[in-house]
Design a protein around this motif. Structure first.
Motif, PDB file in Angstrom:
ATOM      1  N   GLY A  16       0.806  -1.213   0.000  1.00 58.58           N
ATOM      2  CA  GLY A  16       0.000   0.000   0.000  1.00 58.58           C
ATOM      3  C   GLY A  16       0.837   1.261   0.000  1.00 58.58           C
ATOM      4  N   PHE A  17       2.139   1.141  -0.129  1.00 56.43           N
ATOM      5  CA  PHE A  17       3.052   2.286  -0.193  1.00 56.43           C
ATOM      6  C   PHE A  17       4.369   1.830  -0.798  1.00 56.43           C
ATOM      7  CE2 PHE A  17       3.694   0.284   3.940  1.00 56.43           C
ATOM      8  CZ  PHE A  17       5.073   0.168   4.027  1.00 56.43           C
ATOM      9  N   ALA A  18       5.178   2.789  -1.226  1.00 60.94           N
ATOM     10  CA  ALA A  18       6.509   2.503  -1.761  1.00 60.94           C
ATOM     11  C   ALA A  18       7.549   3.272  -0.961  1.00 60.94           C
ATOM     12  CB  ALA A  18       6.596   2.898  -3.233  1.00 60.94           C
ATOM     13  N   VAL A  19       8.728   2.696  -0.843  1.00 61.27           N
ATOM     14  CA  VAL A  19       9.843   3.332  -0.125  1.00 61.27           C
ATOM     15  C   VAL A  19      11.078   3.265  -1.016  1.00 61.27           C
ATOM     16  CG1 VAL A  19      11.333   3.301   1.904  1.00 61.27           C
ATOM     17  CG2 VAL A  19       8.923   2.708   2.132  1.00 61.27           C
ATOM     18  N   ILE A  20      11.828   4.363  -1.089  1.00 54.65           N
ATOM     19  CA  ILE A  20      13.119   4.354  -1.769  1.00 54.65           C
ATOM     20  C   ILE A  20      14.171   4.971  -0.851  1.00 54.65           C
ATOM     21  CG2 ILE A  20      12.098   4.496  -4.072  1.00 54.65           C
ATOM     22  CD1 ILE A  20      13.135   7.442  -4.111  1.00 54.65           C
ATOM     23  N   CYS A  21      15.384   4.512  -0.982  1.00 52.64           N
ATOM     24  CA  CYS A  21      16.519   5.061  -0.228  1.00 52.64           C
ATOM     25  C   CYS A  21      17.641   5.388  -1.214  1.00 52.64           C
ATOM     26  CB  CYS A  21      17.037   4.056   0.796  1.00 52.64           C
ATOM     27  SG  CYS A  21      15.906   3.689   2.139  1.00 52.64           S
ATOM     28  N   ASP A  22      18.079   6.638  -1.224  1.00 47.53           N
ATOM     29  CA  ASP A  22      19.250   7.051  -2.015  1.00 47.53           C
ATOM     30  C   ASP A  22      19.055   6.965  -3.525  1.00 47.53           C
ATOM     31  OD1 ASP A  22      21.073   7.833  -0.049  1.00 47.53           O
ATOM     32  OD2 ASP A  22      21.780   5.790   0.271  1.00 47.53           O
ATOM     33  N   GLU A  23      17.850   6.681  -4.009  1.00 50.95           N
ATOM     34  CA  GLU A  23      17.690   6.462  -5.447  1.00 50.95           C
ATOM     35  C   GLU A  23      17.534   7.742  -6.248  1.00 50.95           C
ATOM     36  OE1 GLU A  23      15.760   3.236  -7.397  1.00 50.95           O
ATOM     37  OE2 GLU A  23      15.199   2.329  -5.491  1.00 50.95           O
ATOM     38  N   PHE A  24      16.870   8.740  -5.684  1.00 51.04           N
ATOM     39  CA  PHE A  24      16.676   9.987  -6.414  1.00 51.04           C
ATOM     40  C   PHE A  24      17.527  11.116  -5.839  1.00 51.04           C
ATOM     41  CE2 PHE A  24      14.246  13.834  -7.705  1.00 51.04           C
ATOM     42  CZ  PHE A  24      14.400  13.677  -9.074  1.00 51.04           C
ATOM     43  N   VAL A  25      17.623  11.166  -4.530  1.00 47.71           N
ATOM     44  CA  VAL A  25      18.474  12.146  -3.843  1.00 47.71           C
ATOM     45  C   VAL A  25      19.364  11.393  -2.872  1.00 47.71           C
ATOM     46  CG1 VAL A  25      18.536  14.164  -2.340  1.00 47.71           C
ATOM     47  CG2 VAL A  25      16.740  13.978  -4.061  1.00 47.71           C
ATOM     48  N   GLN A  26      20.672  11.608  -2.980  1.00 47.28           N
ATOM     49  CA  GLN A  26      21.618  10.936  -2.107  1.00 47.28           C
ATOM     50  C   GLN A  26      21.344  11.311  -0.657  1.00 47.28           C
ATOM     51  OE1 GLN A  26      24.103   8.996  -3.764  1.00 47.28           O
ATOM     52  NE2 GLN A  26      24.396   8.052  -1.770  1.00 47.28           N
ATOM     53  N   GLY A  27      21.270  10.294   0.202  1.00 44.29           N
ATOM     54  CA  GLY A  27      21.076  10.532   1.629  1.00 44.29           C
ATOM     55  C   GLY A  27      19.634  10.710   2.040  1.00 44.29           C
ATOM     56  N   GLU A  28      18.703  10.512   1.104  1.00 46.66           N
ATOM     57  CA  GLU A  28      17.282  10.716   1.429  1.00 46.66           C
ATOM     58  C   GLU A  28      16.517   9.410   1.388  1.00 46.66           C
ATOM     59  OE1 GLU A  28      14.607  14.191   0.119  1.00 46.66           O
ATOM     60  OE2 GLU A  28      14.031  12.569  -1.258  1.00 46.66           O
ATOM     61  N   ILE A  29      15.592   9.258   2.323  1.00 47.49           N
ATOM     62  CA  ILE A  29      14.600   8.194   2.267  1.00 47.49           C
ATOM     63  C   ILE A  29      13.261   8.847   1.998  1.00 47.49           C
ATOM     64  CG2 ILE A  29      14.328   8.246   4.802  1.00 47.49           C
ATOM     65  CD1 ILE A  29      13.533   5.263   4.606  1.00 47.49           C
ATOM     66  N   ALA A  30      12.472   8.238   1.136  1.00 49.06           N
ATOM     67  CA  ALA A  30      11.163   8.790   0.794  1.00 49.06           C
ATOM     68  C   ALA A  30      10.129   7.676   0.772  1.00 49.06           C
ATOM     69  CB  ALA A  30      11.204   9.494  -0.561  1.00 49.06           C
ATOM     70  N   LEU A  31       8.935   8.032   1.205  1.00 46.09           N
ATOM     71  CA  LEU A  31       7.816   7.094   1.201  1.00 46.09           C
ATOM     72  C   LEU A  31       6.674   7.732   0.419  1.00 46.09           C
ATOM     73  CD1 LEU A  31       6.521   4.860   4.021  1.00 46.09           C
ATOM     74  CD2 LEU A  31       4.872   6.385   2.898  1.00 46.09           C
ATOM     75  N   GLY A  32       6.040   6.946  -0.446  1.00 48.75           N
ATOM     76  CA  GLY A  32       4.964   7.457  -1.280  1.00 48.75           C
ATOM     77  C   GLY A  32       3.713   6.613  -1.176  1.00 48.75           C
ATOM     78  N   VAL A  33       2.573   7.277  -1.183  1.00 50.26           N
ATOM     79  CA  VAL A  33       1.262   6.615  -1.177  1.00 50.26           C
ATOM     80  C   VAL A  33       0.430   7.229  -2.285  1.00 50.26           C
ATOM     81  CG1 VAL A  33      -0.856   6.182   0.119  1.00 50.26           C
ATOM     82  CG2 VAL A  33       1.350   6.130   1.295  1.00 50.26           C
ATOM     83  N   ALA A  34      -0.244   6.400  -3.074  1.00 52.99           N
ATOM     84  CA  ALA A  34      -1.039   6.877  -4.197  1.00 52.99           C
ATOM     85  C   ALA A  34      -2.409   7.355  -3.739  1.00 52.99           C
ATOM     86  CB  ALA A  34      -1.200   5.768  -5.229  1.00 52.99           C
ATOM     87  N   ILE A  35      -2.934   8.333  -4.472  1.00 53.99           N
ATOM     88  CA  ILE A  35      -4.317   8.775  -4.333  1.00 53.99           C
ATOM     89  C   ILE A  35      -5.018   8.414  -5.634  1.00 53.99           C
ATOM     90  CG2 ILE A  35      -5.822  10.789  -4.110  1.00 53.99           C
ATOM     91  CD1 ILE A  35      -3.541  12.099  -2.514  1.00 53.99           C
ATOM     92  N   THR A  36      -6.151   7.732  -5.531  1.00 51.72           N
ATOM     93  CA  THR A  36      -6.844   7.227  -6.713  1.00 51.72           C
ATOM     94  C   THR A  36      -8.256   7.786  -6.804  1.00 51.72           C
ATOM     95  OG1 THR A  36      -7.700   5.284  -5.548  1.00 51.72           O
ATOM     96  CG2 THR A  36      -5.532   5.077  -6.580  1.00 51.72           C
ATOM     97  N   ASP A  37      -8.861   7.617  -7.987  1.00 50.88           N
ATOM     98  CA  ASP A  37     -10.265   7.993  -8.131  1.00 50.88           C
ATOM     99  C   ASP A  37     -11.148   6.839  -7.651  1.00 50.88           C
ATOM    100  OD1 ASP A  37     -10.357   6.075 -10.170  1.00 50.88           O
ATOM    101  OD2 ASP A  37     -10.370   7.549 -11.781  1.00 50.88           O
ATOM    102  N   ARG A  38     -12.457   6.962  -7.831  1.00 52.01           N
ATOM    103  CA  ARG A  38     -13.378   5.951  -7.321  1.00 52.01           C
ATOM    104  C   ARG A  38     -13.211   4.601  -7.992  1.00 52.01           C
ATOM    105  NH1 ARG A  38     -19.082   9.369  -6.770  1.00 52.01           N
ATOM    106  NH2 ARG A  38     -18.353  10.830  -5.147  1.00 52.01           N
ATOM    107  N   ASP A  39     -12.647   4.622  -9.194  1.00 50.76           N
ATOM    108  CA  ASP A  39     -12.430   3.369  -9.920  1.00 50.76           C
ATOM    109  C   ASP A  39     -11.049   2.774  -9.664  1.00 50.76           C
ATOM    110  OD1 ASP A  39     -14.972   3.506 -11.148  1.00 50.76           O
ATOM    111  OD2 ASP A  39     -14.186   4.887 -12.665  1.00 50.76           O
ATOM    112  N   GLY A  40     -10.259   3.427  -8.824  1.00 49.05           N
ATOM    113  CA  GLY A  40      -8.934   2.916  -8.496  1.00 49.05           C
ATOM    114  C   GLY A  40      -7.819   3.396  -9.395  1.00 49.05           C
TER     115      GLY A  40
END
Length: 268
Positions: A206-230
């Protein structure tokens, strides 16, 4: 700097439209002139604009003159070239104040920022990239991380993998195949099969996590927002420093609150 500020759009501007009788080519050429600044690092000359817009210099001169008269292009302070005009910001405001996702998300993300005290962003989904519409900074502020309109690839960002996880697997893979993959850091994953495995994991969690992939030294977590149909519309990104967080502690703290925020936005 341009590579980290703007990811390539999924489709280039096409002003030919031979089979579209309603298409106004003059308007299309004007948008090409404005788009000439996408990869600029400073003021552009008339010749630069003509080359970037892929039009002849005479047409560029007329369009630049018109757009300058209207306030959408301006001369640089040193009079050595042209820059985007401030009236473009009027249209940015229109998008932000009228977009329903941004309207719903703003109060929710303000509360999330108070709870987490880390950088909180909202981005809008555009197939191979995400475009940031809200930027709520932490104590670590950088120029690129403060700009609305900054866009990032979906393949190597937490929000990007989160939105791709909401698509049918074949559709997500087709988007990866269209995306030019290159490394932003030594940890950026550019193998499509490996990225698909990360997207599959995001679908399960239900979420994604990346470490060091886009910005060195950063961890980021992402969650999607969807419409009623997903179908994915946007994503929430939370960014933290690996100097202050372990991946496990960051995920344990951030994931539940971010998922709750996304649900609140979708229910609003």
């Amino acid at each position: 700097m341009s590579s980290i500020l703007r990811a390539d759009p999924p489709q280039p501007l096409d002003i030919q439209a031979e089979d579209d009788r309603l298409f106004v080519r003059a308007a299309g050429r004007a948008m090409q002139v404005l788009s000439a600044f996408h990869k600029a690092t400073g003021p552009l000359s008339l010749s630069n604009i003509a080359a970037e817009a892929q039009i002849d210099r005479s047409a560029a001169q007329r369009l630049v003159h018109t757009l300058t008269r209207l306030g959408y292009i301006r001369r640089s302070a040193d009079d050595r070239g042209y820059l985007p005009g401030i009236r473009l910001l009027d249209h940015t405001l229109d998008l932000l104040r009228l977009d329903p996702i941004v309207q719903k998300a703003t109060p929710v993300l303000l509360e999330l920022r108070k709870s987490l005290r880390e950088r909180v962003d909202l981005s809008l989904y555009d197939e191979t990239r995400l475009i940031y519409a809200l930027r709520m900074q932490s104590k670590r502020e950088t120029f690129y991380a403060s700009l609305v309109g900054h866009s990032v690839p979906t393949y190597c960002t937490a929000g990007g993998r989160a939105v791709l996880s909401q698509l049918p697997r074949a559709e997500a893979r087709a988007i990866l195949d269209r995306a030019p993959m290159h490394a932003f850091t030594t940890k950026t994953e550019t193998d499509a099969a490996a990225v698909m495995r990360a997207i599959d994991e995001a679908r399960e969690q239900g979420f994604a996590v990346i470490c060091d992939e886009f910005v060195q030294g950063e961890i980021a977590l992402g969650v999607a927002i969807t419409d009623r149909d997903g179908a994915p519309l946007s994503a929430i990104h939370i960014g933290g420093s690996l100097a202050e967080w372990t991946p496990e502690a960051f995920t344990a703290k951030v994931a539940p609150l971010t998922i709750e925020a996304a649900r609140a936005i979708m229910a609003g």
